[in-house]
Design a protein around this motif. Structure first.
Motif, PDB file in Angstrom:
ATOM      1  N   ARG A  18       4.376  -0.676  -0.235  1.00  0.00           N
ATOM      2  CA  ARG A  18       5.181   0.370   0.387  1.00  0.00           C
ATOM      3  C   ARG A  18       6.085  -0.229   1.463  1.00  0.00           C
ATOM      4  N   ALA A  19       5.681  -1.395   1.984  1.00  0.00           N
ATOM      5  CA  ALA A  19       6.461  -2.119   3.003  1.00  0.00           C
ATOM      6  C   ALA A  19       6.539  -1.387   4.337  1.00  0.00           C
ATOM      7  N   LYS A  20       5.783  -0.347   4.497  1.00  0.00           N
ATOM      8  CA  LYS A  20       5.698   0.369   5.774  1.00  0.00           C
ATOM      9  C   LYS A  20       4.244   0.740   5.983  1.00  0.00           C
ATOM     10  N   HIS A  21       3.783   0.480   7.210  1.00  0.00           N
ATOM     11  CA  HIS A  21       2.387   0.792   7.468  1.00  0.00           C
ATOM     12  C   HIS A  21       2.168   2.304   7.432  1.00  0.00           C
ATOM     13  N   LEU A  22       1.197   2.692   6.645  1.00  0.00           N
ATOM     14  CA  LEU A  22       0.887   4.116   6.518  1.00  0.00           C
ATOM     15  C   LEU A  22      -0.594   4.259   6.227  1.00  0.00           C
ATOM     16  N   LEU A  23      -1.277   4.948   7.095  1.00  0.00           N
ATOM     17  CA  LEU A  23      -2.698   5.173   6.874  1.00  0.00           C
ATOM     18  C   LEU A  23      -2.897   6.070   5.657  1.00  0.00           C
ATOM     19  N   LEU A  24      -3.891   5.725   4.870  1.00  0.00           N
ATOM     20  CA  LEU A  24      -4.182   6.560   3.711  1.00  0.00           C
ATOM     21  C   LEU A  24      -4.765   7.889   4.174  1.00  0.00           C
ATOM     22  N   SER A  25      -4.448   8.916   3.439  1.00  0.00           N
ATOM     23  CA  SER A  25      -4.935  10.250   3.760  1.00  0.00           C
ATOM     24  C   SER A  25      -6.337  10.443   3.180  1.00  0.00           C
ATOM     25  N   PRO A  26      -7.065  11.471   3.644  1.00  0.00           N
ATOM     26  CA  PRO A  26      -8.375  11.762   3.065  1.00  0.00           C
ATOM     27  C   PRO A  26      -8.291  11.958   1.549  1.00  0.00           C
TER      28      PRO A  26
END
Length: 207
Positions: A18-26
């Motif tokens: 994704r090249a952008k930090h993004l926390l995974l959702s539940p």
């Protein structure tokens, strides 16, 4: 691959592509959990994620991928292909195993025939033939052939015969000692297998 590594490897792959930090959702974590429960191998899940991103990048769009759910279809498609390939490989392995067992059975029969000819020649040439030694030699050949029969017979074939033998012995089982029953059962099973493979008894008692 332990439970924790399975989750973190998938998370890292998704974030990297994704090249952008993004926390995974539940919901994303629940999706990974479902793949784990389905026994999706890690390398298959990672391949599905890579392919999903490759497909998205081949047709640039303004909107970005924000959820692992975007990769679900591709991951599960990759898993289906992997399972299908495994089934085919298992079938081929089974065929090779069956072919090998049949060859071993043929080799055993050829060896037994050659040894039987030697025993016959030795017995005929003896100045004082010994029936007891002859019987011992024949018993050894029978055991060798019996082992080969058990090895080449299919599990379904053996299971069918075992069911028939159990039914045959049912009226007598309560009157038999356990050891006697087991020996009788084994003898009858081998007798049926010999009949199906057309293998005669070699013992002098059956002349």
């Amino acid at each position: 691959m332990n439970h924790f590594n399975y989750f973190t490897e998938i998370e890292d792959a998704f974030v990297r592509r994704r090249a952008k930090h993004l926390l995974l959702s539940p919901m994303d974590w629940a999706l990974i959990e479902s793949w784990k429960e389905m026994s999706v191998p890690l390398h298959v899940a990672l391949r599905g994620i890579e392919k999903a991103f490759d497909s998205w990048e081949s047709k640039p769009r303004k909107r970005t991928i924000k959820s692992l759910l975007y990769c679900q279809e591709e991951v599960e498609a990759q898993f289906a292909e992997w399972r299908e390939a495994r089934v085919g490989a298992a079938d081929e392995a089974a065929e090779r195993e069956e072919s090998g067992a049949q060859k071993n059975f043929t080799d055993t029969l050829e060896r037994a025939a050659a040894l039987l000819a030697e025993v016959e020649e030795d017995f005929a040439a003896s100045a004082s033939p010994d029936a007891q030694k002859l019987e011992q030699s024949l018993s050894g050949l029978e055991r060798m052939i019996s082992d080969a029969i058990h090895a080449v017979a299919g599990s379904e074939q053996i299971a069918t015969i075992e069911g028939e033998v159990k039914e045959q012995l049912r009226p007598y089982r309560k009157h038999m000692e356990p050891a006697v029953y087991q020996q009788t059962f084994a003898n009858l099973l081998l007798k049926r297998l010999r009949e199906q493979f057309g293998i005669p008894r070699l013992s002098l008692f059956y002349l």
